[in-house]
Design an enzyme around this catalytic site. Structure first.
Site: not given
Ligand code: CA
Length: 439
Positions: A202, A300
């Protein structure tokens, strides 16, 4: 995914005496056989859920589950079962129900100077190697997720590892290269089969303490070179979050291109309650795939099967959470539909190759009180953060350390029995049941 997005304002001076890191670990050099799949050969029968078939789903579509915390869970006393109620290796259960890949995060040194774990699974290279070996026994490949940090990395924080904090960018990139090489070698030696490697987690504009694209891309490129060297057959992935932020993914992909980062997969987090519509997800990932010729996937995703907490540590998403998009009910059926629709969205995306569910095995450690659970979180790292992480992460872990914030989004119930939604990975290929009545 993390529950807090606080900006780090200070890193305290921390001892570089890291005696707990880089040593020991249970390497399974005896296991070196071929990867033999135990995937179901056809449709799994008897599932009670409605799962609409996903059209045009490739045979080799990646069906991933992140199981980073599973060793700490087991050390805390958690047991996992199969649908018959018999205790069974959780990796076997995952493989039997259509999972193809296990994702595991790797932190450089998630321990304090006394060897106390920071929590969140205490996920270091040794843990990844142990998980990789067990997964391989049931035909599961690994997605190795390098955070290039000593603890959680997400859009709110990308902290440099303690041992790297005084390094120049060039020195840090060399450290990232060496750490990636050594970790992947350790995983391979233990018997793990690496299918994909993420160089960052991320990384929305920062990574490893670097906050410029030159810095971010330099670290990513170092990781990528290491993957090409040790695991030449593995895919190199980059990973971003917030696909709902207009124009962000095209900006990220442009920066990677202009800095000549060598990667194969542009990955995204996609949590339905935060990250916009599946239609937008398909649109922005397709744009990257078509502009730069990359594969894309969701690295995710998750959804709640119940509004209830089961470990005395409040959850990220609960029945009373405000400011989120609740597209589906917080039921097993709702969770199944959420997962099915993410798989469908990626199947509709240009060069979409897979979906990975985040921490499907992270459930309550099962104590009767918060105090009982807290003792296990502190000792084995089975909560999201222990008190020992406070020095490294004073503004988040230091204030809010505790248990699991996603136990109601697992694919196993609080006793360790798989939910029917785990079988979505298989059932999306065939369709199952009839649509539930609208509430
Ligand atoms: Ca909880």
């Amino acid at each position: 995914m993390k529950k807090h997005y606080l900006i780090l304002t200070a890193i305290t001076a921390i001892s570089l005496l890291l005696s707990s890191c880089g040593q020991g670990g249970a390497e399974r050099s005896a296991f070196c056989g071929e990867l033999e799949s135990i995937a179901p050969e056809g449709k799994i029968e008897g599932n009670p859920l409605y799962v609409e078939k996903v059209e045009n789903l490739p045979d080799d579509f990646i069906m991933g589950v992140d199981a980073s915390s599973v060793i700490s869970e087991e050390e805390s006393g958690v047991k996992y079962y199969n649908y018959d109620g018999s205790e069974q290796d959780v990796f076997k259960t995952l493989a039997e129900n259509g999972v193809t890949h296990i994702r595991v995060r790797v932190w450089v040194c998630p321990y304090d100077e006394n060897g106390n774990g920071y929590g969140g699974g205490n996920c270091d290279a040794e843990k990844a190697a142990e998980i990789g070996a067990r997964a391989a026994e049931y035909g599961l490949r690994l997605i190795v997720d390098f955070h290039y940090s000593d603890f959680w990395a997400d859009p709110g924080k990308q902290m440099v590892p303690k041992a790297w904090k005084d390094m120049s960018l060039e020195e840090k990139s060399e450290a990232a290269y060496d750490f990636t090489v050594n970790t992947l070698k350790k995983i391979k030696k233990a018997g793990g089969v690496v299918g994909m490697v993420q160089v960052g987690n991320e990384t929305n504009g920062s990574l490893c303490g670097e906050t410029t694209w030159e810095g971010v891309c330099t670290i990513m490129s170092a990781g990528s070179r290491a993957v090409r060297k040790v695991c030449p057959d593995a895919l190199v992935a980059v990973h971003f979050a917030n696909p709902e932020h207009t124009g962000s993914y095209s900006t990220y992909a442009m920066q990677l291109n202009s800095h000549e980062v060598d990667y194969d997969v542009f990955g995204s987090s996609y949590y339905p309650f935060w990250h916009g519509s599946t239609e937008n997800l398909t649109k922005v990932l397709s744009s990257v795939a078509e502009t730069y010729g990359k594969k894309v996937m969701v690295l995710e995703t998750s959804y709640a099967y119940t509004p209830d907490d089961t470990d005395f540590n409040g959850n990220t998403i609960s029945g009373s959470t405000t400011g989120i998009t609740k597209n589906y009910p917080f039921t097993v059926q709702g969770q199944a539909q959420a997962l099915r629709n993410v798989i469908d969205a990626v199947a509709k995306t240009t060069n979409g190759i897979g979906v990975c569910y985040w921490e499907g095995t992270w459930i309550t450690v099962g104590g009767a009180s918060r105090a009982a659970n807290s003792a296990l979180w502190e000792k084995y790292g089975s909560g999201w953060a222990s008190s020992f992480a406070a020095d490294y992460d004073p503004n988040d872990a230091g204030k809010y350390y505790g248990g699991c914030a996603v136990d109601n989004q697992a694919l196993f119930d609080s006793k360790g029995v798989p939910l029917p939604s785990l079988q979505v990975f298989n059932l999306v290929r065939y369709g199952n049941g009839t649509p539930p009545e609208e509430n």
